[in-house]
Write a protein that holds these residues in place. Structure first.
Motif, PDB file in Angstrom:
ATOM      1  N   VAL A   1      22.632 -15.735 -28.516  1.00  0.00           N
ATOM      2  CA  VAL A   1      21.743 -15.232 -27.484  1.00  0.00           C
ATOM      3  C   VAL A   1      21.853 -15.333 -26.179  1.00  0.00           C
ATOM      4  O   VAL A   1      22.585 -17.053 -26.155  1.00  0.00           O
ATOM      5  CB  VAL A   1      20.544 -15.017 -27.641  1.00  0.00           C
ATOM      6  CG1 VAL A   1      19.406 -15.029 -26.091  1.00  0.00           C
ATOM      7  CG2 VAL A   1      19.794 -15.532 -29.346  1.00  0.00           C
ATOM      8  N   ARG A   2      22.951 -14.280 -25.495  1.00  0.00           N
ATOM      9  CA  ARG A   2      23.705 -14.423 -23.860  1.00  0.00           C
ATOM     10  C   ARG A   2      22.349 -14.251 -23.046  1.00  0.00           C
ATOM     11  O   ARG A   2      21.497 -14.037 -22.811  1.00  0.00           O
ATOM     12  CB  ARG A   2      24.618 -13.956 -23.945  1.00  0.00           C
ATOM     13  CG  ARG A   2      25.762 -13.625 -25.601  1.00  0.00           C
ATOM     14  CD  ARG A   2      26.517 -14.669 -25.924  1.00  0.00           C
ATOM     15  NE  ARG A   2      27.339 -15.207 -26.679  1.00  0.00           N
ATOM     16  CZ  ARG A   2      29.124 -14.441 -26.733  1.00  0.00           C
ATOM     17  NH1 ARG A   2      28.439 -14.056 -25.359  1.00  0.00           N
ATOM     18  NH2 ARG A   2      28.932 -14.395 -27.401  1.00  0.00           N
ATOM     19  N   HIS A   3      22.845 -16.022 -22.348  1.00  0.00           N
ATOM     20  CA  HIS A   3      22.054 -15.306 -20.522  1.00  0.00           C
ATOM     21  C   HIS A   3      22.659 -14.762 -19.569  1.00  0.00           C
ATOM     22  O   HIS A   3      24.552 -14.285 -19.825  1.00  0.00           O
ATOM     23  CB  HIS A   3      21.855 -16.674 -20.274  1.00  0.00           C
ATOM     24  CG  HIS A   3      21.331 -16.432 -18.985  1.00  0.00           C
ATOM     25  ND1 HIS A   3      21.770 -17.101 -18.180  1.00  0.00           N
ATOM     26  CD2 HIS A   3      20.249 -16.209 -18.353  1.00  0.00           C
ATOM     27  CE1 HIS A   3      20.324 -16.666 -16.616  1.00  0.00           C
ATOM     28  NE2 HIS A   3      20.042 -16.436 -17.363  1.00  0.00           N
ATOM     29  N   LEU A   4      22.191 -13.371 -19.035  1.00  0.00           N
ATOM     30  CA  LEU A   4      22.764 -12.397 -18.944  1.00  0.00           C
ATOM     31  C   LEU A   4      22.179 -12.803 -17.148  1.00  0.00           C
ATOM     32  O   LEU A   4      22.570 -11.767 -16.308  1.00  0.00           O
ATOM     33  CB  LEU A   4      22.210 -10.563 -18.743  1.00  0.00           C
ATOM     34  CG  LEU A   4      22.585 -10.667 -20.575  1.00  0.00           C
ATOM     35  CD1 LEU A   4      22.235  -9.417 -21.042  1.00  0.00           C
ATOM     36  CD2 LEU A   4      24.209 -10.570 -20.526  1.00  0.00           C
ATOM     37  N   GLY A   5      21.885 -13.509 -17.014  1.00  0.00           N
ATOM     38  CA  GLY A   5      21.145 -13.679 -15.034  1.00  0.00           C
ATOM     39  C   GLY A   5      19.598 -13.219 -15.559  1.00  0.00           C
ATOM     40  O   GLY A   5      19.123 -12.863 -16.011  1.00  0.00           O
ATOM     41  N   GLY A   6      19.574 -14.558 -14.323  1.00  0.00           N
ATOM     42  CA  GLY A   6      17.958 -14.466 -14.091  1.00  0.00           C
ATOM     43  C   GLY A   6      16.635 -15.277 -15.024  1.00  0.00           C
ATOM     44  O   GLY A   6      17.221 -15.376 -15.937  1.00  0.00           O
ATOM     45  N   ASN A   7      16.008 -14.190 -15.589  1.00  0.00           N
ATOM     46  CA  ASN A   7      15.015 -14.029 -16.644  1.00  0.00           C
ATOM     47  C   ASN A   7      15.534 -13.185 -18.105  1.00  0.00           C
ATOM     48  O   ASN A   7      14.524 -12.473 -18.854  1.00  0.00           O
ATOM     49  CB  ASN A   7      13.612 -13.477 -16.270  1.00  0.00           C
ATOM     50  CG  ASN A   7      13.426 -15.251 -16.287  1.00  0.00           C
ATOM     51  OD1 ASN A   7      13.402 -15.889 -15.268  1.00  0.00           O
ATOM     52  ND2 ASN A   7      12.142 -15.290 -16.193  1.00  0.00           N
ATOM     53  N   CYS A   8      16.931 -11.988 -17.445  1.00  0.00           N
ATOM     54  CA  CYS A   8      16.976 -12.305 -19.107  1.00  0.00           C
ATOM     55  C   CYS A   8      18.596 -12.008 -20.240  1.00  0.00           C
ATOM     56  O   CYS A   8      19.258 -12.918 -19.760  1.00  0.00           O
ATOM     57  CB  CYS A   8      17.810 -10.514 -18.306  1.00  0.00           C
ATOM     58  SG  CYS A   8      18.389  -8.932 -19.447  1.00  0.00           S
ATOM     59  N   PHE A   9      17.864 -12.044 -21.066  1.00  0.00           N
ATOM     60  CA  PHE A   9      18.749 -12.289 -21.952  1.00  0.00           C
ATOM     61  C   PHE A   9      18.818 -11.242 -23.250  1.00  0.00           C
ATOM     62  O   PHE A   9      18.603 -10.164 -22.966  1.00  0.00           O
ATOM     63  CB  PHE A   9      18.021 -13.558 -23.054  1.00  0.00           C
ATOM     64  CG  PHE A   9      18.240 -14.777 -22.459  1.00  0.00           C
ATOM     65  CD1 PHE A   9      18.284 -15.658 -22.247  1.00  0.00           C
ATOM     66  CD2 PHE A   9      16.527 -15.072 -22.066  1.00  0.00           C
ATOM     67  CE1 PHE A   9      18.549 -16.693 -21.865  1.00  0.00           C
ATOM     68  CE2 PHE A   9      16.235 -16.115 -20.797  1.00  0.00           C
ATOM     69  CZ  PHE A   9      17.546 -16.908 -21.064  1.00  0.00           C
TER      70      PHE A   9
END
Length: 202
Positions: free
Chosen positions: A77-85
């Motif tokens: 599960v990757r974090h794509l910035g801010g509150n987006c995964f």
């Protein structure tokens, strides 16, 4: 504090039951001053990055809930910035239930479990599917050869941490091996030493 999470999920009936049970005042203080979304912090980022699975809940077009288990390598599960995964979605049984549900109602809930440490992170958010090659490439686990069909993106609205009560500790094979390996190594050394003493005595 998970204020947006509580504001989003606490409806009139839940608040009425809390009032009857005497817990409403405490929850009202927790809800006070809620933002539009609960902001993901370094604590949540670290927890999510350490997970190798989670449970994803969506709702069918006829109103029935559906829970799916998703798994992969640690950190899939990757974090794509801010509150987006997000995570890469690979070919499975081709039922496409989660994909279909999200197309009709993008609201989802996730449970991320840390069984050995008895910790649980609950997330609610809006999900959508992406077939953008750049997005999918960013979600691909390193060293994984399978071809992804799509990427799942989740914009977090709220989250909450649970207490450890009733979470039964469970351990993976790798975790058991790491814990037991020093004892296995010590036993091997002792056996070798005993064998050496027996040879010397014969």
């Amino acid at each position: 504090m998970a204020q947006a999470y509580l504001h989003t999920l606490f409806g009139p009936r839940a608040r009425a039951l809390q009032e009857a049970a005497g817990s409403r005042a405490s929850y009202a203080r927790m809800e006070a001053g809620a933002e539009t979304v609960d902001r993901i912090t370094a604590k949540e980022l670290a927890f999510i990055a350490a997970r190798d699975s989670f449970y994803l809940a969506s709702t069918s077009e006829n109103g029935w809930p559906y829970v799916q288990h998703r798994g992969g390598a640690t950190g899939f599960v990757r974090h794509l910035g801010g509150n987006c995964f997000g995570f890469a979605d690979f070919r499975g049984n081709r039922q496409y239930l989660s994909v279909a549900h999200i197309a009709a109602d993008d609201r989802v809930a996730l449970f991320l479990m840390d069984y050995p440490n008895r910790r649980r992170l609950k997330i609610i958010g809006h999900a959508h599917v992406s077939k953008d090659p750049a997005v999918i490439a960013a979600l691909m686990p390193s060293g994984y050869a399978a071809e992804p069909e799509r990427g799942f993106l989740i914009d977090v609205v709220g989250f909450d941490w649970n207490c450890p009560q009733h979470i039964t500790p469970r351990f993976t094979e790798a975790e058991v091996r790491r814990t037991s390996q020093p004892l296995i190594d010590e036993i091997a050394v002792l056996r070798a030493h005993i064998a050496q003493l027996e040879r010397a005595a014969s």
